[in-house]
Design a protein around this motif. Sequence first.
Motif, short mmCIF file in Angstrom:
data_model
loop_
_atom_site.label_atom_id
_atom_site.label_comp_id
_atom_site.label_asym_id
_atom_site.label_seq_id
_atom_site.Cartn_x
_atom_site.Cartn_y
_atom_site.Cartn_z
N SER A 59 66.23 129.19 39.49
CA SER A 59 64.91 129.39 38.98
C SER A 59 65.58 127.28 38.04
O SER A 59 67.02 127.59 38.21
CB SER A 59 64.53 129.79 37.81
N PRO A 60 65.83 126.14 38.12
CA PRO A 60 65.82 125.20 37.42
C PRO A 60 66.39 124.92 36.52
O PRO A 60 66.45 124.52 35.33
CB PRO A 60 65.22 123.83 38.08
N SER A 61 67.58 126.07 35.98
CA SER A 61 68.71 126.10 34.37
C SER A 61 69.74 127.28 35.28
O SER A 61 69.80 128.04 36.07
CB SER A 61 67.60 127.04 34.59
N THR A 62 70.81 126.15 34.77
CA THR A 62 72.23 126.99 34.82
C THR A 62 72.37 128.56 34.60
O THR A 62 73.00 129.46 35.04
CB THR A 62 73.26 126.03 34.30
N GLY A 63 71.11 128.82 33.64
CA GLY A 63 70.99 130.61 32.99
C GLY A 63 70.67 131.14 33.89
O GLY A 63 71.05 132.53 33.92
N SER A 64 70.30 130.70 35.16
CA SER A 64 69.23 131.10 36.01
C SER A 64 70.54 131.48 36.77
O SER A 64 71.02 131.77 36.88
CB SER A 64 67.65 130.86 37.23
N GLY A 85 64.33 120.62 35.02
CA GLY A 85 64.56 121.95 34.66
C GLY A 85 65.77 121.46 33.69
O GLY A 85 64.83 120.83 32.58
N GLY A 86 66.46 122.52 32.98
CA GLY A 86 66.97 122.46 32.49
C GLY A 86 68.98 121.90 32.31
O GLY A 86 68.62 121.05 33.66
N THR A 87 68.65 121.19 31.34
CA THR A 87 69.95 120.00 31.10
C THR A 87 71.71 121.03 32.16
O THR A 87 71.62 122.31 30.79
CB THR A 87 70.22 119.10 29.41
N TYR A 88 72.10 119.65 32.73
CA TYR A 88 73.62 120.22 32.98
C TYR A 88 74.83 119.06 32.90
O TYR A 88 74.21 117.91 33.20
CB TYR A 88 73.16 121.18 34.12
N THR A 89 75.47 119.73 32.27
CA THR A 89 76.43 118.46 32.81
C THR A 89 77.61 118.85 34.17
O THR A 89 78.71 120.33 33.73
CB THR A 89 77.76 118.12 31.58
#
Length: 120
Positions: A59-64, A85-89
Amino acid sequence: MHLNTFMRASVVAGGLATTALLGGGTAFAATSTPVTSVKPLSSLCHVKARYSNTPINQSPSTGSKVVGSLTKGVWYASGCDPIAGGTYTACYGTSNAWYLVTSPTRGYVKYYCVAAEISA
């Protein structure tokens, strides 16, 4: 025209980012990139990994869950519009934008870690 370059240019033109490198280089934005649509109605789009083993998330998340990876330099079928989706750097940028890819497995890749192209 590369979609990422076009979007980064429109971000700068809209005054939402304070610093960006255009012309096919890697962007270094001081603020987050908004998710906007820039594609023609009947487009075929592809993304190419800028770095080795770019992860594909479920899914559009670094936690997925990571369900696969893109090989650097190879073009893969994708959605034309980035989605929020989820914010990332990552990959020299901070964003909440992700691309849906359909191969080598279906999932989401980080906007700043790929080059995008509208093919038709």
